[in-house]
Design an enzyme around this catalytic site. Sequence first.
Site, PDB file in Angstrom:
ATOM      1  N   ARG A  36       0.819  -1.215   0.000  1.00 53.03           N
ATOM      2  CA  ARG A  36       0.000   0.000   0.000  1.00 53.03           C
ATOM      3  C   ARG A  36       0.856   1.269   0.000  1.00 53.03           C
ATOM      4  O   ARG A  36       0.455   2.282  -0.567  1.00 53.03           O
ATOM      5  CB  ARG A  36      -0.943  -0.002   1.199  1.00 53.03           C
ATOM      6  CG  ARG A  36      -2.047  -1.009   0.995  1.00 53.03           C
ATOM      7  CD  ARG A  36      -3.046  -0.973   2.097  1.00 53.03           C
ATOM      8  NE  ARG A  36      -4.206  -1.764   1.726  1.00 53.03           N
ATOM      9  CZ  ARG A  36      -5.026  -2.306   2.590  1.00 53.03           C
ATOM     10  NH1 ARG A  36      -4.843  -2.146   3.881  1.00 53.03           N
ATOM     11  NH2 ARG A  36      -6.061  -3.003   2.180  1.00 53.03           N
ATOM     12  N   LYS A 221     -19.663 -17.234   0.652  1.00 50.61           N
ATOM     13  CA  LYS A 221     -21.116 -17.088   0.687  1.00 50.61           C
ATOM     14  C   LYS A 221     -21.678 -16.384  -0.525  1.00 50.61           C
ATOM     15  O   LYS A 221     -21.148 -15.365  -0.959  1.00 50.61           O
ATOM     16  CB  LYS A 221     -21.490 -16.255   1.907  1.00 50.61           C
ATOM     17  CG  LYS A 221     -21.224 -16.928   3.214  1.00 50.61           C
ATOM     18  CD  LYS A 221     -21.722 -15.994   4.270  1.00 50.61           C
ATOM     19  CE  LYS A 221     -21.446 -16.500   5.663  1.00 50.61           C
ATOM     20  NZ  LYS A 221     -21.620 -15.402   6.610  1.00 50.61           N
ATOM     21  N   GLY A 377     -10.355  -9.339  -1.389  1.00 54.76           N
ATOM     22  CA  GLY A 377      -9.264  -9.736  -0.509  1.00 54.76           C
ATOM     23  C   GLY A 377      -8.681 -11.112  -0.779  1.00 54.76           C
ATOM     24  O   GLY A 377      -7.477 -11.242  -0.979  1.00 54.76           O
ATOM     25  N   GLY A 400     -13.363  -4.082  -0.378  1.00 55.72           N
ATOM     26  CA  GLY A 400     -14.749  -3.620  -0.244  1.00 55.72           C
ATOM     27  C   GLY A 400     -15.089  -2.534  -1.243  1.00 55.72           C
ATOM     28  O   GLY A 400     -16.170  -2.533  -1.841  1.00 55.72           O
TER      29      GLY A 400
HETATM   30  P1  AMP Z   1     -14.987 -14.611   0.581  1.00 58.80           P
HETATM   31  O1  AMP Z   1     -14.406 -13.743   1.657  1.00 58.80           O
HETATM   32  O2  AMP Z   1     -16.456 -14.671   0.561  1.00 58.80           O
HETATM   33  O3  AMP Z   1     -14.365 -14.329  -0.777  1.00 58.80           O
HETATM   34  O4  AMP Z   1     -14.571 -16.084   0.987  1.00 58.80           O
HETATM   35  C1  AMP Z   1     -13.266 -16.528   1.059  1.00 58.80           C
HETATM   36  C2  AMP Z   1     -13.215 -17.756   1.907  1.00 58.80           C
HETATM   37  O5  AMP Z   1     -14.044 -18.748   1.359  1.00 58.80           O
HETATM   38  C3  AMP Z   1     -11.833 -18.347   2.003  1.00 58.80           C
HETATM   39  O6  AMP Z   1     -11.369 -18.233   3.317  1.00 58.80           O
HETATM   40  C4  AMP Z   1     -12.040 -19.815   1.621  1.00 58.80           C
HETATM   41  O7  AMP Z   1     -11.372 -20.715   2.463  1.00 58.80           O
HETATM   42  C5  AMP Z   1     -13.532 -19.983   1.763  1.00 58.80           C
HETATM   43  N1  AMP Z   1     -14.047 -21.087   0.915  1.00 58.80           N
HETATM   44  C6  AMP Z   1     -13.859 -21.250  -0.386  1.00 58.80           C
HETATM   45  N2  AMP Z   1     -14.440 -22.389  -0.808  1.00 58.80           N
HETATM   46  C7  AMP Z   1     -14.996 -22.968   0.269  1.00 58.80           C
HETATM   47  C8  AMP Z   1     -15.739 -24.173   0.481  1.00 58.80           C
HETATM   48  N3  AMP Z   1     -16.009 -25.005  -0.531  1.00 58.80           N
HETATM   49  N4  AMP Z   1     -16.175 -24.424   1.733  1.00 58.80           N
HETATM   50  C9  AMP Z   1     -15.905 -23.575   2.756  1.00 58.80           C
HETATM   51  N5  AMP Z   1     -15.216 -22.428   2.615  1.00 58.80           N
HETATM   52  C10 AMP Z   1     -14.765 -22.130   1.388  1.00 58.80           C
END
Ligand code: AMP
Length: 420
Positions: A36, A221, A377, A400
């Site tokens: 950064r 999610k 991220g 974000g």
């Molecule tokens: P996000 O912050 O929503 O982009 O999510 C990132 C996180 O999703 C990472 O820490 C991954 O370990 C988790 N992730 C990715 N695929 C899976 C999965 N199949 N089951 C559980 N967690 C997951």
Amino acid sequence: MKMIQDFNFKGIKAIVRVDFNVPLDKKTFTVTDDTRIRGALPTINKIINDGGCCILMSHLGRPEGRQEKYSLKPVLPVLEKLLGKKVLFADDCLGESAVKMSAALKPGEVLLLENVRFYPEEEGKPVLPDTATDEEKKAAKAELKAKQKELAKKLATYAEIYVNDAFGTAHRAHGTTAVIADYFPKDKIMFGFLINSELAAMDKVLHNPQRPFTAIMGGAKVSDKILLIENLLNRVDNIIIGGGMTYTFVKAMGGKIGNSLCEGDKLELAMNLINKAKEKGVKLILPVDSLNGDKFDNEANTGITAVDAVPDGWMGLDIAEKSIKLFDEVINNSKTILWNGPMGVFEMEKFSKGTTSLARSIAAATSKGAYSLIGGGDSVAAINKFGLADKVSYVSTGGGAMLEYMEGKKLPGITAIRGE
Ligand code: AMP
């Protein structure tokens, strides 16, 4: 709107909002990643090389009042080394020293102000006990907002020009990211080089993509990505879904997902997205197979099944070979690629192959001429971890902020300068 590259800062004092919210070693308080700081160099160098001087302001972490562990002092030696010159430091952004040092600043000099979030009015969010009534909350917020204007107004007196180069906080309506712009004439505010390149990368993908345009959405999610997926459905040719959110889609379509991550209250929404994609002629591509573990652990036993046949007691933790191949083909044929979110639990070696392979496919497509933008991220962490950051077209610095811009939202830090 004034553009920094066309502006001559000779004899001008500029106050620049940068994003020096860097990670620090917990014991030694030294900077562990200077990305950064390096991101702000083109803007700082432009100002001082023109013969101007600059006052830098930033936040670091989420202090509650003045807390030394959130001081910006550790940034100083790193910045001095990168700039190859001495940098002055004022230990309170609003204190007498800051006022005096800003006033005395000479052409070519750089002054860093202490963490602007040592003042809660920077964020304008009051910290109140849970027992506070709605009336009390409203009154406290109004009081802090008034103080936020005072903070912005005072900082604006330090300089003749305001430059915002903190993309990471552009989605926040804070004192130094947005409100301060009100205290300068419209022709005395502008973006720095970093924000300009972030905007150029995102606008290219959103408004001027070469086709086929493929968006790849992963991560935990679907609920975090709904708005982004909805906005993208109006723009892309293909949307690849991976990561934990896969299983909510699969369950919505009647598949068996065992103990995989699933948002039970988002099944209808997932179906709606599938149907909307159909209506708009967008190919929504889900994994076909799944690498499952019998526990959420790098030591888990593993097995591969069809994505809609995950056995009870098992959870899908990565995409498997057939999906890797399927996604590679789509990416290989794309001319614009947007990637947000990992394909699996890439932090665990056993479940990182899907994400590594995807990053490699994107790098290969980029080397053939595709434009690739990586943001959010975890995908940025993944691309850095695999050493592929310089093999893609652009890696966004704002998690974000990037998501909100791509969702089609107006970011206060951008609107304050662009005025729309
Ligand atoms: P996000 O912050 O929503 O982009 O999510 C990132 C996180 O999703 C990472 O820490 C991954 O370990 C988790 N992730 C990715 N695929 C899976 C999965 N199949 N089951 C559980 N967690 C997951």
